[in-house]
Design a protein around this motif. Structure first.
Motif, short mmCIF file in Angstrom:
data_model
loop_
_atom_site.label_atom_id
_atom_site.label_comp_id
_atom_site.label_asym_id
_atom_site.label_seq_id
_atom_site.Cartn_x
_atom_site.Cartn_y
_atom_site.Cartn_z
N UNK A 148 9.19 -37.41 8.88
CA UNK A 148 7.84 -37.46 8.29
C UNK A 148 7.86 -38.09 6.90
N UNK A 149 8.92 -37.77 6.17
CA UNK A 149 9.06 -38.31 4.82
C UNK A 149 9.12 -39.85 4.89
N UNK A 150 9.89 -40.34 5.84
CA UNK A 150 10.01 -41.81 5.98
C UNK A 150 8.65 -42.41 6.33
N UNK A 151 7.89 -41.72 7.20
CA UNK A 151 6.57 -42.23 7.58
C UNK A 151 5.67 -42.35 6.36
N UNK A 152 5.69 -41.31 5.53
CA UNK A 152 4.83 -41.30 4.34
C UNK A 152 5.27 -42.39 3.36
N UNK A 153 6.58 -42.52 3.18
CA UNK A 153 7.09 -43.52 2.21
C UNK A 153 6.84 -44.94 2.70
N UNK A 154 6.90 -45.14 4.00
CA UNK A 154 6.77 -46.50 4.54
C UNK A 154 5.34 -47.03 4.56
N UNK A 155 4.39 -46.18 4.18
CA UNK A 155 3.01 -46.67 4.05
C UNK A 155 3.02 -47.90 3.14
N UNK A 156 3.79 -47.80 2.07
CA UNK A 156 3.97 -48.94 1.16
C UNK A 156 5.47 -49.01 0.86
N UNK A 157 6.20 -49.85 1.59
CA UNK A 157 7.67 -49.88 1.42
C UNK A 157 8.05 -50.27 0.00
N UNK A 158 9.27 -49.94 -0.38
CA UNK A 158 9.76 -50.29 -1.72
C UNK A 158 9.68 -51.79 -1.93
#
Ligand code: G1P
Length: 294
Positions: free
Chosen positions: A83-93
């Motif tokens: 889930x953390x990856x999903x939230x972070x990937x909304x706007x990738x680094x």
């Protein structure tokens, strides 16, 4: 091409009451809001700066792309890595979001002009999130970016539509068409079927050279009393090569109820985890409701 512009200042009145508090760009297609599909497509095509043209009712869009520290911390502490990856990937680094307010809804051309101070003097993409494009291989914008890189000109996505529907689209006529692309010689916004120069319709993906901004500054109200991007593009045609590009993929018009349903069905059937279950539940629904296949 590094910059993608997303005009999202529309009121979404067609989807009331759902859009009374939730912007239409935030309506979900299976597991992501509509806007995320366009954003992912732009990032895939190489864009790292996303410019959202919004209005005062669209805080949800800005909130969505903002970093959610508390949520991320909670998920991290709970060991919910997926889930953390999903939230972070909304706007990738490495990708940044910029928000520009369009104070008055004066039309698509005006919305694009609002991006001028951010875009500056580089080619840029415009994606209309209502047009959701499903494809198996490269996304539509990536296909167009590869083409535009070869020609050095602008490119506009097109698809064939029934002649009766020309009044809903920008319509182009091309000089020659090699099956995939052709130089546009004429473009008209929402012509009546009898006046349409062809049935090749503009879909909401554009790669434009910055020369369009000067033209937009003097573009007068056109179809529907709005400042139309199509009219500025018409003025660009004698100055620069602007190609119509027929992409590989299926476009869903998520600005309509049926388009939204059709997209939901397609993405559910294509979903790596939900596909089988989705197929069964659709079959069950048809069976239970006595809908007979013929
Ligand atoms: C806009 C453009 C039109 C284009 C269409 C594609 O119209 O003005 O040229 O064909 O998007 O979706 P709208 O649908 O915003 O009226």
């Amino acid at each position: 091409m590094r910059i993608a512009v997303f005009p999202v200042a529309g009121l979404g009145t067609r989807f009331l009451p759902a859009t009374k508090t939730v912007p239409k760009e935030m309506l979900p297609i299976v597991d992501k809001p509509l806007i995320q599909y366009a954003v992912d497509e732009a990032i895939e095509a190489g864009c790292d700066t996303l410019v959202f043209i919004t209005n005062r009712y669209k805080h949800a869009v800005a909130d969505y792309f903002d970093k959610a520290y508390e949520l991320e911390q909670k998920l991290e502490r709970a060991g919910k890595a997926e889930q953390l990856a999903l939230v972070r990937n909304v706007l990738p680094e490495g990708v940044r979001a910029v928000f520009v307010t369009q104070a008055e809804a004066l039309g698509l051309g005006h919305a694009v002009l609002c991006a001028k101070p951010v875009v500056g003097n580089e080619p840029f993409a415009v994606l209309l999130p209502d047009d959701l494009i499903w494809s198996r291989g490269d996304g539509a914008l990536k296909q167009m970016a590869d083409h535009a890189q070869r020609t050095g000109g602008s490119a506009i996505a097109v698809q064939d539509v029934p002649r009766a529907q020309t009044g809903s689209y920008g319509i182009v006529a091309t000089d020659s068409f090699d099956g995939q692309a052709g130089r546009i010689r004429q473009i008209v916004e929402k012509p009546k079927p009898a006046d349409a120069p062809s049935n090749l319709a503009v879909v909401g993906r554009y790669i434009l050279n910055p020369a369009i901004f000067d033209l937009l500054e003097t573009t007068q109200q056109g179809a529907g009393g709005e400042i139309q991007l199509t009219d500025a593009i018409a003025q660009l045609l004698p100055l620069e090569q602007v190609d119509a590009f027929r992409f590989h993929g299926t476009r869903f018009d998520c600005g309509t109820h049926l388009g939204l349903i059709e997209a939901t069905v397609r993405y559910a059937l294509d979903h790596e985890l939900l596909s089988d279950a989705a197929r069964k539940l659709m079959q069950n629904a048809l069976d239970e409701m006595g809908v007979v296949e013929n």
